[in-house]
Design a protein around this motif. Structure first.
Motif, PDB file in Angstrom:
ATOM      1  N   LEU A 144      16.423  25.282  29.967  1.00 51.15           N
ATOM      2  CA  LEU A 144      16.852  25.063  28.460  1.00 51.15           C
ATOM      3  C   LEU A 144      17.444  25.406  27.989  1.00 51.15           C
ATOM      4  CD1 LEU A 144      14.753  23.527  26.486  1.00 51.15           C
ATOM      5  CD2 LEU A 144      13.143  25.133  26.902  1.00 51.15           C
ATOM      6  N   SER A 145      18.722  24.915  27.424  1.00 51.30           N
ATOM      7  CA  SER A 145      19.717  25.666  26.632  1.00 51.30           C
ATOM      8  C   SER A 145      19.186  24.725  24.577  1.00 51.30           C
ATOM      9  CB  SER A 145      21.237  24.998  27.163  1.00 51.30           C
ATOM     10  OG  SER A 145      20.809  23.286  27.000  1.00 51.30           O
ATOM     11  N   SER A 146      18.432  23.777  24.458  1.00 48.73           N
ATOM     12  CA  SER A 146      18.662  23.451  22.774  1.00 48.73           C
ATOM     13  C   SER A 146      16.962  23.078  23.140  1.00 48.73           C
ATOM     14  CB  SER A 146      19.343  21.942  23.443  1.00 48.73           C
ATOM     15  OG  SER A 146      18.985  21.432  22.101  1.00 48.73           O
ATOM     16  N   LEU A 147      16.835  23.473  21.442  1.00 48.17           N
ATOM     17  CA  LEU A 147      14.922  23.933  21.545  1.00 48.17           C
ATOM     18  C   LEU A 147      15.375  24.055  19.730  1.00 48.17           C
ATOM     19  CD1 LEU A 147      12.473  24.229  21.999  1.00 48.17           C
ATOM     20  CD2 LEU A 147      12.960  27.304  21.324  1.00 48.17           C
ATOM     21  N   THR A 148      14.372  22.921  19.421  1.00 49.68           N
ATOM     22  CA  THR A 148      14.057  22.337  18.129  1.00 49.68           C
ATOM     23  C   THR A 148      12.324  22.209  18.549  1.00 49.68           C
ATOM     24  OG1 THR A 148      16.076  20.588  17.927  1.00 49.68           O
ATOM     25  CG2 THR A 148      13.854  20.732  16.630  1.00 49.68           C
ATOM     26  N   CYS A 170      14.664  30.757  29.759  1.00 51.81           N
ATOM     27  CA  CYS A 170      15.415  29.943  29.092  1.00 51.81           C
ATOM     28  C   CYS A 170      16.701  30.133  28.881  1.00 51.81           C
ATOM     29  CB  CYS A 170      14.309  29.176  28.780  1.00 51.81           C
ATOM     30  SG  CYS A 170      12.392  29.084  28.831  1.00 51.81           S
ATOM     31  N   SER A 171      18.132  29.091  28.698  1.00 50.76           N
ATOM     32  CA  SER A 171      19.018  29.578  28.390  1.00 50.76           C
ATOM     33  C   SER A 171      19.109  29.158  26.871  1.00 50.76           C
ATOM     34  CB  SER A 171      19.946  28.799  29.175  1.00 50.76           C
ATOM     35  OG  SER A 171      19.853  28.994  30.827  1.00 50.76           O
ATOM     36  N   ILE A 172      18.188  28.980  25.842  1.00 49.00           N
ATOM     37  CA  ILE A 172      17.841  28.669  24.563  1.00 49.00           C
ATOM     38  C   ILE A 172      18.995  29.571  24.188  1.00 49.00           C
ATOM     39  CG2 ILE A 172      16.665  28.427  22.844  1.00 49.00           C
ATOM     40  CD1 ILE A 172      14.424  28.799  24.058  1.00 49.00           C
ATOM     41  N   GLN A 173      20.178  28.953  23.453  1.00 49.66           N
ATOM     42  CA  GLN A 173      21.276  29.640  22.372  1.00 49.66           C
ATOM     43  C   GLN A 173      21.288  29.866  21.772  1.00 49.66           C
ATOM     44  OE1 GLN A 173      25.087  26.891  24.431  1.00 49.66           O
ATOM     45  NE2 GLN A 173      24.238  27.546  26.556  1.00 49.66           N
ATOM     46  N   SER A 174      20.856  29.207  20.775  1.00 48.17           N
ATOM     47  CA  SER A 174      20.668  28.817  19.346  1.00 48.17           C
ATOM     48  C   SER A 174      19.317  28.499  19.257  1.00 48.17           C
ATOM     49  CB  SER A 174      21.610  28.358  18.396  1.00 48.17           C
ATOM     50  OG  SER A 174      21.170  26.571  18.699  1.00 48.17           O
ATOM     51  N   LEU A 175      18.617  29.794  17.983  1.00 53.91           N
ATOM     52  CA  LEU A 175      16.952  28.537  17.071  1.00 53.91           C
ATOM     53  C   LEU A 175      17.230  28.948  15.989  1.00 53.91           C
ATOM     54  CD1 LEU A 175      14.215  29.119  18.432  1.00 53.91           C
ATOM     55  CD2 LEU A 175      14.571  31.541  18.575  1.00 53.91           C
ATOM     56  N   THR A 176      16.826  27.648  15.618  1.00 57.96           N
ATOM     57  CA  THR A 176      15.829  27.988  13.862  1.00 57.96           C
ATOM     58  C   THR A 176      14.759  27.439  14.171  1.00 57.96           C
ATOM     59  OG1 THR A 176      17.738  26.583  13.213  1.00 57.96           O
ATOM     60  CG2 THR A 176      15.838  26.536  12.029  1.00 57.96           C
ATOM     61  N   LYS A 192      12.892  22.102  35.056  1.00 56.30           N
ATOM     62  CA  LYS A 192      14.278  22.029  35.089  1.00 56.30           C
ATOM     63  C   LYS A 192      14.865  21.158  33.754  1.00 56.30           C
ATOM     64  CE  LYS A 192      15.107  21.976  39.605  1.00 56.30           C
ATOM     65  NZ  LYS A 192      15.228  21.404  41.284  1.00 56.30           N
ATOM     66  N   ILE A 193      13.725  21.459  32.692  1.00 52.08           N
ATOM     67  CA  ILE A 193      13.533  20.252  31.292  1.00 52.08           C
ATOM     68  C   ILE A 193      15.159  21.102  30.553  1.00 52.08           C
ATOM     69  CG2 ILE A 193      13.434  20.309  28.962  1.00 52.08           C
ATOM     70  CD1 ILE A 193      10.152  20.867  30.520  1.00 52.08           C
ATOM     71  N   SER A 194      15.888  20.404  30.283  1.00 50.49           N
ATOM     72  CA  SER A 194      17.349  20.630  29.785  1.00 50.49           C
ATOM     73  C   SER A 194      17.650  20.904  27.855  1.00 50.49           C
ATOM     74  CB  SER A 194      18.604  19.830  30.646  1.00 50.49           C
ATOM     75  OG  SER A 194      18.403  18.866  29.450  1.00 50.49           O
ATOM     76  N   SER A 195      16.328  19.845  27.494  1.00 49.55           N
ATOM     77  CA  SER A 195      16.337  19.871  25.780  1.00 49.55           C
ATOM     78  C   SER A 195      14.737  19.234  25.383  1.00 49.55           C
ATOM     79  CB  SER A 195      16.961  19.424  25.087  1.00 49.55           C
ATOM     80  OG  SER A 195      17.047  18.004  25.501  1.00 49.55           O
ATOM     81  N   ILE A 196      14.711  20.091  24.476  1.00 47.89           N
ATOM     82  CA  ILE A 196      13.178  20.090  24.046  1.00 47.89           C
ATOM     83  C   ILE A 196      13.049  19.485  22.206  1.00 47.89           C
ATOM     84  CG2 ILE A 196      11.955  22.293  24.178  1.00 47.89           C
ATOM     85  CD1 ILE A 196      10.158  19.098  24.861  1.00 47.89           C
ATOM     86  N   VAL A 197      12.005  18.711  22.190  1.00 47.95           N
ATOM     87  CA  VAL A 197      11.834  18.547  20.742  1.00 47.95           C
ATOM     88  C   VAL A 197       9.880  19.158  20.905  1.00 47.95           C
ATOM     89  CG1 VAL A 197      12.359  17.209  18.832  1.00 47.95           C
ATOM     90  CG2 VAL A 197      13.919  17.008  20.201  1.00 47.95           C
ATOM     91  N   ILE A 198       9.518  19.827  19.678  1.00 43.27           N
ATOM     92  CA  ILE A 198       8.489  19.827  19.416  1.00 43.27           C
ATOM     93  C   ILE A 198       8.055  19.098  18.133  1.00 43.27           C
ATOM     94  CG2 ILE A 198       6.319  21.967  19.469  1.00 43.27           C
ATOM     95  CD1 ILE A 198       7.615  21.836  21.681  1.00 43.27           C
ATOM     96  N   SER A 212      15.197  37.388  27.400  1.00 41.60           N
ATOM     97  CA  SER A 212      16.025  36.632  29.252  1.00 41.60           C
ATOM     98  C   SER A 212      16.145  35.783  29.049  1.00 41.60           C
ATOM     99  CB  SER A 212      15.608  37.253  29.991  1.00 41.60           C
ATOM    100  OG  SER A 212      15.250  38.613  30.375  1.00 41.60           O
ATOM    101  N   THR A 213      16.665  35.306  27.073  1.00 40.27           N
ATOM    102  CA  THR A 213      17.267  33.988  26.836  1.00 40.27           C
ATOM    103  C   THR A 213      18.686  34.409  26.079  1.00 40.27           C
ATOM    104  OG1 THR A 213      16.844  33.546  24.466  1.00 40.27           O
ATOM    105  CG2 THR A 213      15.282  32.896  25.981  1.00 40.27           C
ATOM    106  N   CYS A 214      19.561  32.665  25.900  1.00 40.70           N
ATOM    107  CA  CYS A 214      21.105  33.569  25.538  1.00 40.70           C
ATOM    108  C   CYS A 214      21.434  33.343  23.918  1.00 40.70           C
ATOM    109  CB  CYS A 214      21.578  32.153  26.117  1.00 40.70           C
ATOM    110  SG  CYS A 214      21.644  32.822  28.553  1.00 40.70           S
ATOM    111  N   ILE A 215      20.205  33.507  23.424  1.00 40.44           N
ATOM    112  CA  ILE A 215      20.542  33.609  22.163  1.00 40.44           C
ATOM    113  C   ILE A 215      21.345  34.245  21.491  1.00 40.44           C
ATOM    114  CG2 ILE A 215      19.007  33.620  19.449  1.00 40.44           C
ATOM    115  CD1 ILE A 215      16.544  32.628  20.858  1.00 40.44           C
ATOM    116  N   SER A 216      22.200  33.991  20.648  1.00 39.21           N
ATOM    117  CA  SER A 216      23.588  34.061  19.864  1.00 39.21           C
ATOM    118  C   SER A 216      23.201  35.063  18.969  1.00 39.21           C
ATOM    119  CB  SER A 216      24.367  34.224  20.270  1.00 39.21           C
ATOM    120  OG  SER A 216      24.488  32.823  19.177  1.00 39.21           O
TER     121      SER A 216
END
Length: 199
Positions: A135-139, A155-161, A111-117, A176-180
């Motif tokens: 998981l909506s925030s990924l770095t 996951c529910s990732i909304q933006s991705l760099t 149920k992780i909501s954000s992660i920084v690798i 099946s994420t939420c990347i726009s």
């Protein structure tokens, strides 16, 4: 078994040692250097502190602890093994800079909501964070060159760099994420089938 106290004479917790025993609390003493495969799988442990003395944690060591919401990872290990914390209830996660590899399914089904690798991580293998619906925030760190099969599927990732050194995104990696929106850097040489499907 509702509680477990480990003595100072041990250095290794062997494979399946405490699987399906049911302890709700666990304190790992500093004399432990290795935890083998499935050692504490499918229990009711709610939090874990991995001491800095631990050098290796085997596959699925803590998998299936449905009550496990927090884990602190020590500085002694450099690899998070296959399915080590899969199908738990982790809501937050800090990956320390000593980690260089995160293997298949290591944090799947949490149920992780954000992660920084961190930049030290060079590989993210298949299904590493699959089915973390929150998981909506990924770095992503700059060390990553490959994102494995279905690594962030569902996951529910909304933006991705994407980091500047990435070359390969395997199939279904972000399905099946939420990347726009997404920008693929010039370094990418391979994008697998369904990599960004259903976004």
């Amino acid at each position: 078994m509702s509680s477990l106290s480990i003595g100072t004479g041990l250095s290794t917790i062997s494979t399946l040692a405490f699987t399906d025993c049911g302890p709700k609390s666990l304190e790992i003493p500093a004399n432990i250097t290795q935890i083998d495969n499935d050692s504490f799988a499918r229990n009711q442990i709610s939090s874990i502190i991995i001491p800095n003395t631990i050098l290796n944690i085997g596959a699925a060591a803590f998998s299936g602890n449905a009550q496990l919401s927090t884990v602190s990872i020590g500085t002694g290990i450099n690899t998070l093994s296959d399915y080590v914390f899969s199908n738990c209830s982790l809501t937050s996660l800090t990956i320390p800079a000593n980690i260089t590899a995160i293997e298949a399914g290591a944090f799947a089904g949490n149920k992780i909501s954000s992660i920084v690798i961190p930049d030290t991580v060079t590989s993210l293998l298949q299904e590493v964070f699959i089915s973390n619906a929150n998981l909506s925030s990924l770095t992503l760190g700059t060390g990553i060159t490959t994102i494995g099969f279905a690594a962030f599927q569902e996951c529910s990732i909304q933006s991705l760099t994407l980091p500047p050194n990435i070359t390969t995104i395997e199939h279904s990696a972000f399905q099946s994420t939420c990347i726009s929106s997404i920008v693929l850097p010039d370094t990418i040489t391979s994008v697998g089938s369904n990599a960004f499907a259903n976004n």
